[in-house]
Design a protein around this motif. Structure first.
Motif, PDB file in Angstrom:
ATOM      1  N   ASN B  37      60.256  97.451  51.257  1.00 49.16           N
ATOM      2  CA  ASN B  37      59.579  96.179  51.531  1.00 49.16           C
ATOM      3  C   ASN B  37      58.208  96.171  50.885  1.00 49.16           C
ATOM      4  N   LYS B  41      59.818  93.152  44.673  1.00 47.88           N
ATOM      5  CA  LYS B  41      61.109  92.617  44.221  1.00 47.88           C
ATOM      6  C   LYS B  41      61.091  91.088  44.163  1.00 47.88           C
ATOM      7  N   THR B  42      60.635  90.476  45.257  1.00 50.69           N
ATOM      8  CA  THR B  42      60.641  89.012  45.304  1.00 50.69           C
ATOM      9  C   THR B  42      59.631  88.430  44.319  1.00 50.69           C
ATOM     10  N   ASP B  82      66.551  84.417  49.181  1.00 48.74           N
ATOM     11  CA  ASP B  82      66.785  84.966  50.520  1.00 48.74           C
ATOM     12  C   ASP B  82      66.329  84.017  51.614  1.00 48.74           C
ATOM     13  N   ASP B 153      68.267  87.032  45.339  1.00 57.27           N
ATOM     14  CA  ASP B 153      67.266  87.781  46.095  1.00 57.27           C
ATOM     15  C   ASP B 153      67.841  88.095  47.472  1.00 57.27           C
ATOM     16  N   GLU B 154      68.139  89.339  47.704  1.00 55.82           N
ATOM     17  CA  GLU B 154      68.697  89.812  48.984  1.00 55.82           C
ATOM     18  C   GLU B 154      69.906  88.990  49.429  1.00 55.82           C
ATOM     19  N   SER B 157      71.842  90.503  52.679  1.00 57.87           N
ATOM     20  CA  SER B 157      71.196  90.840  53.952  1.00 57.87           C
ATOM     21  C   SER B 157      71.641  89.857  55.035  1.00 57.87           C
ATOM     22  N   ARG B 164      80.172  90.633  52.655  1.00 52.88           N
ATOM     23  CA  ARG B 164      79.405  91.416  51.664  1.00 52.88           C
ATOM     24  C   ARG B 164      80.330  91.957  50.583  1.00 52.88           C
ATOM     25  N   SER B 185      68.557  91.705  44.038  1.00 52.87           N
ATOM     26  CA  SER B 185      67.743  92.648  44.798  1.00 52.87           C
ATOM     27  C   SER B 185      68.401  92.860  46.145  1.00 52.87           C
ATOM     28  N   THR B 186      68.258  94.040  46.661  1.00 50.53           N
ATOM     29  CA  THR B 186      68.841  94.318  47.969  1.00 50.53           C
ATOM     30  C   THR B 186      68.180  95.540  48.607  1.00 50.53           C
ATOM     31  N   HIS B 187      68.303  95.575  49.926  1.00 47.54           N
ATOM     32  CA  HIS B 187      67.897  96.779  50.652  1.00 47.54           C
ATOM     33  C   HIS B 187      69.103  97.680  50.878  1.00 47.54           C
TER      34      HIS B 187
END
Lengths: 217, 285
Positions: B37, B41-42, B82, B153-154, B157, B164, B185-187
């Motif tokens: 975080n 990324k964003t 996101d 973007d994510e 999530s 998914r 982008s992802t966590h």
């Protein structure tokens, strides 16, 4: 840019109907503006539609959505300015329709009256307001947009009162000037007023483009 | 050919700084953007979409600059953010009409197919959709104009595992012709391990790695062994990150460091996962 204007109508459809019913009910059925110029309810409806359209674009990160579409930022800004004319036309047309309908059930004295001068003054007031509103709107965005119209109204209103006070002190009769416009057949006065407004809009549009092009969205 | 190219790009966003970025994202592949975080990324995605203006440098998309071809570039990009950015009082159908009007290449058949697959009711208002359903609608809209570059973007999530997997399958299918590119982008690094070809790894606004996923996984090794060995070892400072417990230690180190100074047969050496790399390199900071 046409897509943006159509988008504004699509997101506003319910508000256009609601605003129109409001005008019909209050201004004609209840006779709230009896004996007043037709331009007054039309100006109120115009203002309502333009402000709601601009607020809708900042309500839910929608500004980010628009800026991600295949558009230049200047297209987004220009569409807002063209939207002023579009929504004013819609509002004046709808109000004229209500007056036409009102004519079937009300006497002429109970209906708002129409004149080119009052229509012109209403349009000029709206243009003046939005020439200040939109540069602030594009500069400040969602942070303040929900109350921006009120801020501009108080700001412009305050400035207007101060100017009148100053002109009073300088023995310039503002009331007489306004009455002269309202009663005028004088092309020169119209010319100056319209020309001044056009210049104001162009300056405002240019500032809005510059501000929005530099902005991080 | 590069789908995206950062050239001497710098952007300060409040306290946050992306400084002098120079890297490319190749077309025809899925590239994963990872980092903790606040790693940038964003901000990076917003810069690619020209929502943030660079302080220095530029971002080229398909070799073109936004300064000269913003509309042409964005017609070829599909985006999924996101956060919720739709007009919530509209229905899916009404919102679709607005979005489709901006894309000459809009393919209604593809959109309807995705609506059907994602079980999205067209007459439902956006505000009545769950987060997952909004994401599905967003993805359907992004794919319907057949973009050459899909930026997300994510996207996974908050989604259930079944969907998914479905998204990952869609992405794999999307790049099959070799001309289309995905950046997401992802966590959830497991998603990237499944589908990503390339990885861009950011930490505190700094580009840590940009290359193929295998290359990244080969750079490091995960070393596990008894704690007493670590106390004796003079190689403790070689670890990028280290976790110790009464049972032993577990640490990440560069493969090169390990090869130069092996611990011997008391340790086990494994290939790390993306999660291991993310966690240990962050701890090592």
């Amino acid at each position: 840019m046409v897509q943006l204007l159509i988008k504004d109508i699509r997101i506003q459809r319910r508000f256009i109907i609601l605003g129109s019913l409001f005008v019909g009910f209050f201004f004609f059925a209840l006779g709230a503006f009896e004996g007043m110029p037709l331009a007054i309810p039309a100006a109120f409806l115009s203002h309502f539609l333009i402000v709601v359209a601009s607020k809708a674009d900042e309500k839910n990160n929608n500004g980010r959505l628009l800026a991600s579409f295949p558009l230049r930022r200047r297209d987004i800004v220009s569409a807002k300015y063209v939207g002023i004319l579009m929504f004013m036309s819609i509002a004046f047309l709808l109000t004229a329709c209500w007056r036409l309908l009102g004519g079937f059930v009300l006497s002429a004295g109970e209906l708002p009256w129409y004149s080119i001068q009052s229509t012109l003054v209403a349009i000029l007031i709206l243009i003046f307001f939005y020439s200040i509103y939109f540069p602030l709107f594009f500069a400040l965005g969602s942070r303040i947009v929900q109350v921006l119209d009120l801020i501009v109204i108080f700001m412009v209103g305050g400035a207007f009162l101060i100017v009148i006070r100053i002109l009073d002190l300088l023995n310039v009769n503002v009331r007489a000037y306004v009455e002269r416009i309202l009663a005028a057949q004088d092309i020169l006065i119209f010319g100056w007023t319209i020309g001044g407004s056009v210049i104001l809009v162009v300056i405002s549009w240019y500032i809005s483009i510059k501000v929005y092009e530099m902005k991080n969205i | 050919m590069n789908a995206i190219e950062f050239r001497q790009f710098s952007k300060r966003n409040g306290q946050f700084l992306l400084n002098d970025l120079n890297f490319e994202i190749q077309s025809g592949y899925i590239t994963g953007l990872i980092g903790p975080n606040g790693s940038g990324k964003t901000t990076l995605i917003r810069s690619i979409m020209n929502l943030l203006r660079p302080d220095q440098g530029e971002v080229l998309i398909f070799g073109q600059s936004y300064a000269t071809g913003e509309r042409e570039i964005k017609r070829r990009i599909g985006f999924v953010y996101d956060e919720d950015f739709f007009y919530n009082h509209l229905t899916i159908r009404e919102m679709k009409k607005i979005i489709s009007s901006f894309y000459p290449s809009w393919n209604e058949l593809i959109f309807q197919q995705h609506l059907h697959d994602f079980e999205l009711p067209e007459r439902r208002k956006i505000r009545d959709l769950s987060k997952g359903m909004k994401m599905k609608f967003s993805l359907a809209a992004a794919l319907a104009h057949e973009p050459d570059l899909l930026i997300m973007d994510e996207p996974t999530s908050g989604l259930d595992p079944v969907f998914r997997w479905k998204i990952l399958a869609i992405l794999s299918e999307f790049i099959q012709d070799g001309k289309r590119t995905v950046l997401f982008s992802t966590h959830i690094s497991a998603d990237l391990e499944r589908v990503a070809d390339y990885i861009v790894y950011f930490q505190k606004g700094q580009l840590k790695f940009c290359g193929s996923k295998e290359e990244l996984l080969d750079v490091y090794v995960l070393v596990k062994g008894p704690s007493n060995l670590l106390q004796m070892s003079r190689y403790k400072d070689k670890f990028m990150g280290l976790q110790q417990s009464s049972l032993g230690f577990e640490g990440l180190m560069m493969r090169q460091s390990y090869d130069d100074h092996p611990f011997g047969n008391q340790v086990t050496v494994e290939k790390p996962s993306l999660d291991d790399i993310l966690v240990f390199t962050q701890e090592g900071q």
